[in-house]
Write a protein that holds these residues in place. Structure first.
Motif, short mmCIF file in Angstrom:
data_model
loop_
_atom_site.label_atom_id
_atom_site.label_comp_id
_atom_site.label_asym_id
_atom_site.label_seq_id
_atom_site.Cartn_x
_atom_site.Cartn_y
_atom_site.Cartn_z
N LEU A 1 -32.25 -20.65 -46.90
CA LEU A 1 -30.80 -20.54 -46.95
C LEU A 1 -30.31 -19.19 -46.43
CD1 LEU A 1 -30.20 -22.34 -50.35
CD2 LEU A 1 -29.74 -23.24 -48.04
N LEU A 2 -31.09 -18.13 -46.64
CA LEU A 2 -30.76 -16.83 -46.05
C LEU A 2 -30.89 -16.87 -44.53
CD1 LEU A 2 -32.58 -14.42 -48.52
CD2 LEU A 2 -30.12 -14.45 -48.09
N ASN A 3 -31.96 -17.48 -44.04
CA ASN A 3 -32.23 -17.52 -42.60
C ASN A 3 -31.17 -18.30 -41.82
OD1 ASN A 3 -34.51 -15.89 -42.71
ND2 ASN A 3 -35.89 -17.61 -42.97
N VAL A 4 -30.56 -19.31 -42.43
CA VAL A 4 -29.52 -20.06 -41.73
C VAL A 4 -28.12 -19.52 -42.02
CG1 VAL A 4 -30.89 -22.17 -41.57
CG2 VAL A 4 -29.31 -21.88 -43.49
N GLY A 5 -28.03 -18.47 -42.83
CA GLY A 5 -26.74 -17.82 -43.07
C GLY A 5 -25.91 -18.42 -44.18
N VAL A 6 -26.50 -19.27 -45.00
CA VAL A 6 -25.75 -19.86 -46.11
C VAL A 6 -25.66 -18.88 -47.27
CG1 VAL A 6 -25.72 -21.73 -47.82
CG2 VAL A 6 -26.28 -22.22 -45.43
N LEU A 7 -26.76 -18.19 -47.57
CA LEU A 7 -26.76 -17.17 -48.62
C LEU A 7 -26.77 -15.79 -47.98
CD1 LEU A 7 -29.38 -18.58 -51.18
CD2 LEU A 7 -26.89 -18.81 -51.21
N GLU A 8 -26.38 -14.79 -48.78
CA GLU A 8 -26.38 -13.40 -48.33
C GLU A 8 -27.22 -12.57 -49.28
OE1 GLU A 8 -22.26 -12.31 -48.43
OE2 GLU A 8 -21.75 -13.64 -46.76
N ARG A 9 -27.83 -11.50 -48.75
CA ARG A 9 -28.59 -10.58 -49.59
C ARG A 9 -27.77 -9.32 -49.81
NH1 ARG A 9 -33.63 -10.66 -51.25
NH2 ARG A 9 -34.42 -12.05 -49.64
N ALA A 10 -27.65 -8.94 -51.09
CA ALA A 10 -26.93 -7.72 -51.46
C ALA A 10 -27.82 -6.51 -51.23
CB ALA A 10 -26.49 -7.80 -52.92
N GLU A 11 -27.24 -5.32 -51.22
CA GLU A 11 -28.01 -4.09 -51.01
C GLU A 11 -29.10 -3.90 -52.05
OE1 GLU A 11 -25.80 -0.51 -50.39
OE2 GLU A 11 -24.40 -1.50 -49.02
N ASN A 12 -28.84 -4.36 -53.27
CA ASN A 12 -29.83 -4.18 -54.35
C ASN A 12 -30.91 -5.27 -54.34
OD1 ASN A 12 -28.52 -6.43 -55.33
ND2 ASN A 12 -27.95 -5.51 -57.29
N GLY A 13 -30.86 -6.19 -53.35
CA GLY A 13 -31.87 -7.23 -53.24
C GLY A 13 -31.46 -8.56 -53.85
N ASP A 14 -30.39 -8.57 -54.64
CA ASP A 14 -29.91 -9.83 -55.21
C ASP A 14 -29.41 -10.72 -54.07
OD1 ASP A 14 -30.48 -8.93 -57.73
OD2 ASP A 14 -28.39 -8.66 -58.35
N ILE A 15 -29.26 -11.99 -54.38
CA ILE A 15 -28.74 -12.93 -53.41
C ILE A 15 -27.38 -13.44 -53.88
CG2 ILE A 15 -30.87 -13.67 -52.31
CD1 ILE A 15 -30.27 -16.11 -54.52
N GLY A 16 -26.52 -13.75 -52.91
CA GLY A 16 -25.18 -14.19 -53.27
C GLY A 16 -24.68 -15.31 -52.38
N PHE A 17 -23.76 -16.05 -52.92
CA PHE A 17 -23.02 -17.08 -52.22
C PHE A 17 -21.57 -16.81 -52.55
CE2 PHE A 17 -21.43 -21.55 -51.91
CZ PHE A 17 -21.71 -21.74 -50.57
N PRO A 18 -20.84 -16.10 -51.67
CA PRO A 18 -19.54 -15.53 -52.03
C PRO A 18 -18.37 -16.52 -51.98
CG PRO A 18 -20.07 -14.97 -49.78
CD PRO A 18 -21.26 -15.71 -50.33
N TYR A 19 -18.59 -17.72 -52.45
CA TYR A 19 -17.54 -18.74 -52.39
C TYR A 19 -17.35 -19.37 -53.76
CZ TYR A 19 -18.57 -18.09 -47.50
OH TYR A 19 -18.79 -17.52 -46.27
#
Length: 115
Positions: A83-101
């Motif tokens: 999901l990160l590789n296709v751009g659905v999820l994002e990685r925060a600076e602290n390494g956490d993952i997010g879905f900003p919706y």
């Protein structure tokens, strides 16, 4: 409400949307796939479960996400990488993952094949 549309779009449609955005026309939030098959291959049931738990939840660790979806951390990590590789999820600076919706809309059309 911050809504993203997951859909199918041709390269030409994406180019037109980009050009309109460059002219200042509001486009909304879109994550596009080249074909319905690619969208469905990428968004498996287990990955969809991840998105459901992350929608509106803010950034979190993979371990926390695994706890929320009730799955093994390693398997969740594998799905998160896709999901990160296709751009659905994002990685925060602290390494956490997010879905900003706060909401997800899925949009594509199934058409009859030419005979």
């Amino acid at each position: 409400m911050n809504t993203v549309t997951l859909g199918v779009a041709s390269r030409e449609a994406i180019t037109r949307s980009f050009a309109a955005a460059m002219r200042g026309e509001q486009q909304g939030e879109f994550i596009s796939f080249a074909t319905p098959e690619l969208l469905l291959k990428t968004l498996t049931q287990l990955r969809w479960d991840i998105l459901k738990k992350m929608t509106g939840a803010g950034a979190m660790s993979i371990r926390e996400l695994a706890r929320r979806v009730g799955r093994d951390v390693r398997r969740v990590h594998d799905d998160v990488l896709v999901l990160l590789n296709v751009g659905v999820l994002e990685r925060a600076e602290n390494g956490d993952i997010g879905f900003p919706y706060d909401a997800v809309h899925v949009d594509f059309t199934l058409q009859a094949e030419a005979a």
